[in-house]
Design a protein around this motif. Structure first.
Motif, short mmCIF file in Angstrom:
data_model
loop_
_atom_site.label_atom_id
_atom_site.label_comp_id
_atom_site.label_asym_id
_atom_site.label_seq_id
_atom_site.Cartn_x
_atom_site.Cartn_y
_atom_site.Cartn_z
N LEU A 1 27.89 41.46 32.08
CA LEU A 1 29.19 41.77 32.66
C LEU A 1 30.06 42.54 31.66
O LEU A 1 30.77 43.48 32.03
CB LEU A 1 29.89 40.49 33.10
CG LEU A 1 29.31 39.78 34.32
CD1 LEU A 1 29.90 38.39 34.47
CD2 LEU A 1 29.55 40.61 35.59
N GLN B 1 32.86 44.81 33.51
CA GLN B 1 33.37 44.02 34.64
C GLN B 1 34.27 42.86 34.23
O GLN B 1 34.92 42.27 35.10
CB GLN B 1 32.20 43.49 35.47
CG GLN B 1 31.39 44.57 36.16
CD GLN B 1 30.34 43.97 37.07
OE1 GLN B 1 30.64 43.18 37.97
NE2 GLN B 1 29.09 44.33 36.84
N THR C 1 37.45 41.02 33.07
CA THR C 1 38.89 41.31 33.09
C THR C 1 39.68 40.30 32.27
O THR C 1 40.90 40.25 32.33
CB THR C 1 39.41 41.33 34.54
OG1 THR C 1 39.06 40.09 35.17
CG2 THR C 1 38.80 42.47 35.32
N GLU D 1 30.39 32.99 39.43
CA GLU D 1 31.12 33.24 40.67
C GLU D 1 32.52 32.64 40.61
O GLU D 1 33.49 33.23 41.09
CB GLU D 1 30.35 32.70 41.87
CG GLU D 1 29.09 33.47 42.22
CD GLU D 1 29.42 34.90 42.63
OE1 GLU D 1 29.79 35.11 43.81
OE2 GLU D 1 29.31 35.81 41.77
N ARG E 1 34.66 34.86 38.55
CA ARG E 1 35.11 35.99 39.37
C ARG E 1 36.29 35.58 40.24
O ARG E 1 37.32 36.27 40.30
CB ARG E 1 33.97 36.46 40.28
CG ARG E 1 32.81 37.15 39.60
CD ARG E 1 31.86 37.71 40.66
NE ARG E 1 30.61 38.16 40.08
CZ ARG E 1 30.45 39.35 39.49
NH1 ARG E 1 31.46 40.19 39.41
NH2 ARG E 1 29.27 39.68 38.98
N CYS F 1 36.60 38.14 35.84
CA CYS F 1 35.79 39.34 35.99
C CYS F 1 35.96 39.90 37.39
O CYS F 1 36.50 39.22 38.28
CB CYS F 1 34.31 39.07 35.67
SG CYS F 1 33.57 37.70 36.53
N GLU F 2 35.54 41.10 37.58
CA GLU F 2 35.75 41.80 38.85
C GLU F 2 34.93 41.16 39.97
O GLU F 2 33.94 40.49 39.73
CB GLU F 2 35.37 43.27 38.70
CG GLU F 2 36.23 44.04 37.72
CD GLU F 2 35.75 45.46 37.49
OE1 GLU F 2 34.68 45.81 38.05
OE2 GLU F 2 36.42 46.21 36.76
N GLY F 3 35.38 41.41 41.20
CA GLY F 3 34.61 40.97 42.37
C GLY F 3 35.06 39.67 42.97
O GLY F 3 34.33 39.10 43.80
N GLY F 4 36.24 39.19 42.61
CA GLY F 4 36.70 37.90 43.11
C GLY F 4 36.85 37.83 44.61
O GLY F 4 36.57 36.81 45.23
N LYS F 5 37.27 38.96 45.23
CA LYS F 5 37.49 38.95 46.67
C LYS F 5 36.19 38.84 47.46
O LYS F 5 36.20 38.44 48.63
CB LYS F 5 38.24 40.21 47.09
CG LYS F 5 39.68 40.26 46.58
CD LYS F 5 40.40 41.50 47.08
CE LYS F 5 41.85 41.52 46.59
NZ LYS F 5 42.57 42.74 47.05
N ALA F 6 35.08 39.17 46.82
CA ALA F 6 33.79 39.12 47.51
C ALA F 6 33.10 37.76 47.39
O ALA F 6 32.06 37.55 48.01
CB ALA F 6 32.87 40.20 46.94
N VAL F 7 33.68 36.86 46.61
CA VAL F 7 33.05 35.55 46.41
C VAL F 7 33.20 34.70 47.68
O VAL F 7 34.31 34.52 48.19
CB VAL F 7 33.68 34.81 45.21
CG1 VAL F 7 33.09 33.40 45.09
CG2 VAL F 7 33.45 35.59 43.93
#
Length: 363
Positions: free
Chosen positions: A51, A56, A58, A253, A256, A261-267
């Motif tokens: 990551l 990725q 943050t 996850e 996130r 790290c990026e991608g929290g909304k997709a978890v």
């Protein structure tokens, strides 16, 4: 403790928090005979490195894969004894020092600001006080070293395991909204909460520090700045590559989801299998006499009132004592030994109704 010897803690840092980004701390093996978390930390390091390399992250994530080299070296006739310090008899995960009073004196006269500014002010003071904190015994040096690594973090996760158990977590009631998604991602069977567990374990030392400061400095706007949880990664023998990587993925996850790290909304957080229960509601079944332990109920089973849990058999007298559940809930942990001594904890059931007061953790 001995001439010609030394020990050190290795910490691995991923990402960056120099511009005020959030910081997370994850450690394993504080009880050095609890190995599953060390393997999970191994996979966490691999995934965090990827990551970081891909840009990725943050925030900053600190991993301490072996938090207790003192206990890890305590081997007697090939048996590793990592829960209690041989030099003092103390549980390694108890008696973490509280520096709230000294920090309060340090910052009392300084300019009050926003909650975020107060947190940074207090954390700088805490690092100063930890640097001045005098230790003589190795176990005390270990505790202050771990606190110095973690005290500036917004999230602290302590990886443990039980003797034989299903996955479960401990946290403070103020953090339930934040921690239940982690519990769900890990597939936990129980989440236990208490304002005071007793004994000042590692996770509680962080919460107690901020709670105490709020009392000592009522003129300051001070939040509970560090969210903490202890993750019990099943039993001591539940050590395997596949499971460890699955657990590491779940923690990633959660990082996130929590903004590290990026991608929290997709978890996608699954629906939790349980509702949190008070640690005071945990029934501890205790052996009355010595004998052979024979479990009737498996870990993870939801027990109704009166259901059988465990037998203790005296093969000399022929007597069998059967212990039954006196509260309804999930049996989340039990012994991995099969010989009972009087006073030994045999099983733990996560009930909803408070049953106990005082020291709520086992020895």
């Amino acid at each position: 403790m001995s001439l010609g010897s030394q020990r050190h803690i290795s910490s691995f840092h991923y990402g960056d928090s120099s511009q005020g980004q959030p910081r997370a701390y994850i450690q394993a093996g504080l009880h050095a005979s609890e190995i599953p978390g060390m393997l999970v930390a191994h996979y966490l390091r691999e995934k965090l490195q990827l990551l970081e390399d891909s840009g990725q992250l943050t925030g900053e994530v600190i991993v301490v894969p072996v938090a207790n080299p003192v206990g890890l070296d305590q081997t007697v006739l090939s048996y590793q004894m990592g829960r209690f310090d041989f030099a003092t008899g103390q549980n390694f995960n108890r008696l973490f020092p509280s520096l709230a009073e000294s920090v309060a004196q340090d910052v009392a006269d300084q300019q009050r600001g926003s909650p975020q500014e107060n947190v940074q002010l207090i954390r700088r003071a805490l690092q100063r006080q930890l640097a001045k904190f005098k230790t003589v015994r190795t176990v005390d040096s270990l505790r202050t070293t771990l606190l110095a690594l973690s005290c500036g973090c917004d999230l602290v996760l302590d990886l443990h395991c039980d003797c034989e158990s299903v996955l479960h977590l401990y946290t403070h009631p103020a953090f339930l909204d934040a921690i239940m998604p982690l519990s769900a991602l890990l597939g936990a069977h129980a989440t236990l909460y208490a304002e005071i567990q007793g004994g000042s374990p590692f996770d509680e030392a962080h919460v107690e520090f901020w709670t105490r400061l709020k009392t000592l400095l009522p003129q300051h706007d001070i939040p509970l700045a560090t969210t903490t949880a202890t993750i019990e990664l099943r039993g001591q023998l539940d050590v395997g590559h596949q499971q460890a990587e699955v657990d590491a993925d779940a923690i990633i996850e959660y990082l996130r989801l929590s903004g590290y790290c990026e991608g929290g909304k997709a978890v996608e957080v699954p629906f939790p299998s349980h509702k949190p229960t008070p640690l005071a509601g945990t029934e501890v079944i205790v052996a009355e006499k010595a004998g052979v332990i024979t479990y009737v109920a498996e870990c993870g089973k939801y027990l109704q009132l009166g259901e059988p849990v465990v037998d203790v058999v005296d093969p000399i007298s022929g007597e069998t004592i059967r212990y039954v559940a006196t509260t309804a809930g999930v049996m989340f942990a039990r012994q991995n030994r099969r010989y009972a001594m009087p006073g030994m904890d045999l099983a733990y059931i996560a009930g909803k109704i408070p049953l106990r007061t005082g020291e709520l953790l086992s020895m």
